[in-house]
Motif scaffolding. Structure first.
Motif, PDB file in Angstrom:
ATOM      1  N   PRO A 133      71.840  25.517  51.915  1.00  0.00           N
ATOM      2  CA  PRO A 133      72.163  26.475  52.979  1.00  0.00           C
ATOM      3  C   PRO A 133      73.617  26.961  52.962  1.00  0.00           C
ATOM      4  O   PRO A 133      73.893  28.094  53.333  1.00  0.00           O
ATOM      5  CB  PRO A 133      71.850  25.690  54.256  1.00  0.00           C
ATOM      6  CG  PRO A 133      70.822  24.697  53.855  1.00  0.00           C
ATOM      7  CD  PRO A 133      71.180  24.315  52.442  1.00  0.00           C
ATOM      8  N   GLU A 157      62.300  27.422  52.497  1.00  0.00           N
ATOM      9  CA  GLU A 157      63.366  26.674  53.142  1.00  0.00           C
ATOM     10  C   GLU A 157      63.039  25.190  53.247  1.00  0.00           C
ATOM     11  O   GLU A 157      61.902  24.814  53.554  1.00  0.00           O
ATOM     12  CB  GLU A 157      63.640  27.244  54.531  1.00  0.00           C
ATOM     13  CG  GLU A 157      64.158  28.669  54.466  1.00  0.00           C
ATOM     14  CD  GLU A 157      64.403  29.275  55.832  1.00  0.00           C
ATOM     15  OE1 GLU A 157      63.949  28.723  56.858  1.00  0.00           O
ATOM     16  OE2 GLU A 157      65.071  30.330  55.862  1.00  0.00           O
ATOM     17  N   ARG A 158      64.072  24.375  52.960  1.00  0.00           N
ATOM     18  CA  ARG A 158      64.014  22.933  53.163  1.00  0.00           C
ATOM     19  C   ARG A 158      62.784  22.297  52.516  1.00  0.00           C
ATOM     20  O   ARG A 158      62.120  21.453  53.117  1.00  0.00           O
ATOM     21  CB  ARG A 158      64.077  22.617  54.660  1.00  0.00           C
ATOM     22  CG  ARG A 158      65.370  23.105  55.312  1.00  0.00           C
ATOM     23  CD  ARG A 158      65.375  22.961  56.817  1.00  0.00           C
ATOM     24  NE  ARG A 158      65.113  21.603  57.259  1.00  0.00           N
ATOM     25  CZ  ARG A 158      66.035  20.682  57.547  1.00  0.00           C
ATOM     26  NH1 ARG A 158      67.303  20.991  57.446  1.00  0.00           N
ATOM     27  NH2 ARG A 158      65.686  19.486  57.944  1.00  0.00           N
ATOM     28  N   ASP A 168      66.744  24.387  49.740  1.00  0.00           N
ATOM     29  CA  ASP A 168      65.806  25.506  49.662  1.00  0.00           C
ATOM     30  C   ASP A 168      65.545  25.826  48.194  1.00  0.00           C
ATOM     31  O   ASP A 168      66.270  25.381  47.303  1.00  0.00           O
ATOM     32  CB  ASP A 168      66.429  26.777  50.279  1.00  0.00           C
ATOM     33  CG  ASP A 168      66.758  26.637  51.745  1.00  0.00           C
ATOM     34  OD1 ASP A 168      66.372  25.638  52.376  1.00  0.00           O
ATOM     35  OD2 ASP A 168      67.425  27.556  52.254  1.00  0.00           O
TER      36      ASP A 168
END
Length: 177
Positions: A133, A157-158, A168
């Motif tokens: 991020p 994401e994640r 990500d």
């Protein structure tokens, strides 16, 4: 060996089974020190030899870049998905030895790799790039792929957790031919 400004000129060539020890060492650096790969344990040279043989059987490119007779990076293709309809689409992997980044070697290797993919009859190359991020990871790889005509087609994401952080993935794609 050609030289430019007193430094050995890089040579990009098809990998051989004997290069897999060096490939394993390069990859291990990224497994242990960052999040460029979601592997948490380095692959052995034997595992890399098996992957190399599988790539050869499938007719997929696997190249190395040499500088001064030493393997300084590699680029390889693997099937994007196992279903037959995906057979013209591959995922690329490109890694440079520590200390070999930032000098144009990645671009040279990837240009030759993309040409080899096109010559093999492939139509699409997908890059799955780890990205934190804060942007500290993945930026150089995203920039390299963008310079070579890849476009970002998605972000997950994640999806990975490594070295105490969520990571990500950015998905980039390039058509060939």
């Amino acid at each position: 060996m050609a030289e430019r400004n007193g430094a050995p000129e890089p040579v990009v060539r098809e990998a051989g089974i004997g290069d897999m020890e060096a490939v394993a060492g390069i990859y291990a650096h990224y497994v242990e020190s960052g999040v460029a790969t979601f592997d948490e344990e380095p692959r052995s040279a034997d595992a890399w030899r098996a992957r190399f043989k599988e790539s050869a059987e499938l007719g997929l490119p696997f190249l190395v870049a040499e500088v001064g007779g030493e393997v300084a990076g590699y680029a390889g293709a693997s099937p994007w998905k196992p279903k037959a309809a995906y057979r013209y689409t591959v995922e690329n992997s490109v890694y440079l030895a520590p200390g070999r980044t930032g000098g144009g070697l990645g671009r040279l290797l990837m240009e030759r790799f993309l040409r080899a993919c096109a010559e093999a009859g492939l139509k699409q190359v997908v890059a799955v790039i780890a990205d934190t991020p804060d942007g500290a990871q993945g930026g150089a790889s995203r920039a390299l792929h963008a310079r070579l005509g890849f476009t970002e087609v998605g972000r997950m994401e994640r999806v990975g957790y490594k070295h105490g952080m969520w990571v990500d993935t950015v998905i980039m794609q390039r058509a060939l031919g």
